[in-house]
Write an enzyme that holds these catalytic residues in place. Structure first.
Site, short mmCIF file in Angstrom:
data_model
loop_
_atom_site.label_atom_id
_atom_site.label_comp_id
_atom_site.label_asym_id
_atom_site.label_seq_id
_atom_site.Cartn_x
_atom_site.Cartn_y
_atom_site.Cartn_z
N ASP A 100 -63.53 -37.80 16.08
CA ASP A 100 -63.42 -36.40 15.70
C ASP A 100 -64.70 -35.64 16.01
O ASP A 100 -65.71 -35.83 15.33
CB ASP A 100 -63.10 -36.30 14.21
CG ASP A 100 -62.83 -34.88 13.74
OD1 ASP A 100 -62.70 -33.99 14.60
OD2 ASP A 100 -62.73 -34.67 12.53
N ASP A 281 -62.78 -29.08 21.44
CA ASP A 281 -62.49 -29.99 20.34
C ASP A 281 -61.53 -31.09 20.77
O ASP A 281 -60.39 -30.83 21.14
CB ASP A 281 -61.89 -29.21 19.17
CG ASP A 281 -61.55 -30.10 17.98
OD1 ASP A 281 -62.33 -31.02 17.68
OD2 ASP A 281 -60.50 -29.87 17.35
#
Length: 409
Positions: A100, A281
């Site tokens: 992440d 992201d």
């Protein structure tokens, strides 16, 4: 430099395979697991939007107290996932953690069947900890031995032992936070201004890598080939042409993440009227645009929103009309061809669509532009460009790959 290799699979189950080592002064190749969770594809749009809300509204981000995000919807998009097997403690317990870039904290225990286990190397710091981004976590901070495999060990790494989670689902035990260190600000109860050393911090401070750099190569799904995540540098075997860097944007809140400024055009049509700020992201599947920019893109393409998939859609006989989508970042333009703008056709039905249409991977962020967080360039962007997250030099880099202009889909 530490090289972690990733295999992107065509099944819902996924399995891990080692990728050949890249010749470097120091290199260690570790298996990552990647794949598609077909059961999650039907909610891919909602999950991406929920994650966006969580990132935009993250409490304490950058030291500022913000509204708590809604966690009524799963904020972790496990439809497309990339995980690493991590050993924690001595003797080590094994955990499957999601990579992440939108978080700096590492958490285990999200899967109640595999909670954190205290061992001889565990130290309870006595601090409670919280995390937002990939769902919501709360629990206790420990420092412990973290083993990424092949002798790559970090001692006294901060670990969040979850006793409560919300908005996090799937057969995963937590997250391996590889985002900027500042994202950990305020995640401990003792001080809103304290930060927590990330895994990347630990690798550097203990001499495993020279710089806090992550190089990511994600191939398009249809290519059915392996990719890699490089800790400590880049893997030049995976990109073509020079790397182009831009500084992390100073616009808030995008600047707290791996944020950049960009303008977007579709063919000759301006989608944004000027430069806007957003983030790159790895934890977001689609490309999300602010609602007004999304509307402009929909009008330019002629696509309409499909009620089943919640994606923009066109009849397949109109696919030939799709024009290039251009992202102008710094002094370079990164272009997605027609096939790069649509969901893999072989997975239309798994998505809830049909074989007579094409479905766009550009989605609605859910808020109008001007918030300082106007887009997310997610996996569907990154699969066409090699991406470098350079925390040491506060910049993000891109390069073309042999798959940038692939027509496979």
């Amino acid at each position: 430099m530490i090289v972690l290799s990733l295999v992107f699979l065509a099944t819902a189950y996924g399995s891990a395979f080692a990728h050949p080592s890249v010749r470097r002064d120091v290199s260690v190749t570790l298996p990552l697991e990647g794949g598609l969770n077909l059961a999650r594809l039907a909610s891919i749009v909602e999950s991406d939007q929920a994650r966006a809300v969580a990132l935009m509204q993250r409490p304490h981000v950058g030291g500022q107290k913000r509204r708590s995000p809604s966690t009524s919807v799963d904020a972790t998009n496990t439809a497309v996932y990339f995980t690493v097997q991590v050993g924690i403690g001595e003797p080590a317990s094994q955990y499957t953690l999601l990579l992440d870039t939108g978080s700096g904290n590492t958490w285990v225990g999200a899967n109640s069947s595999n909670p954190y286990h205290s061992t001889s190397t565990s130290h309870n710091t006595g601090k409670s900890s919280v995390n937002y981004g990939s769902g919501s976590f709360s629990g206790t901070e420990y420092t412990d031995k973290l083993d990424l495999g092949n002798g790559l060990v970090i001692n006294d790494q901060s670990i969040g032992a979850a006793n409560k989670t919300s908005g996090f689902e799937g057969d995963f035990d937590g997250i391996l936070g590889i985002g900027p260190t500042d994202l950990t600000t305020g995640t401990l109860s003792d001080s809103d201004q304290s930060t927590v050393p990330t895994v990347v911090d630990g690798l550097k401070s203990q001499g495993k890598i020279r710089e806090e750099i992550l190089g990511m190569f994600y191939p398009p799904y249809a290519e059915q080939t392996s990719g890699s995540v490089t800790f400590g540098g880049v893997d030049d075997s995976h990109y073509t042409g020079p790397l182009s860097y831009v500084p992390i944007t100073k616009t808030e809140p995008a600047g707290y993440y791996f944020g950049v400024n960009q303008t977007i055009s579709y063919g000759d049509v301006e989608i944004t009227s000027g430069a806007v700020s957003g983030i790159v992201d790895s934890g977001t599947s689609l490309i999300l645009l602010a609602s007004d920019h999304f509307k402009a893109y929909a009008e330019a393409t002629g696509a309409t929103q499909d009620s089943n998939t919640k994606m923009l859609s066109l009849p397949k006989d109109q696919f030939r009309n799709i024009k290039p989508l251009n992202f102008h970042i710094g002094d370079k333009t990164w272009t997605l061809n027609a096939n790069a703008q649509i969901w893999p056709r072989s997975l239309n039905t798994a998505l809830g669509g049909d074989d007579d249409h094409v479905y766009f991977v550009v989605g609605n962020l859910g808020e109008r532009s001007g918030s300082g967080f106007d887009f997310i360039n997610g996996y569907m962007f990154m699969q066409r460009f090699y991406t470098v997250f350079d925390s040491s030099n506060s910049r993000v880099g891109f390069a073309t790959t042999k798959y940038t202009n692939s027509e496979a889909n």
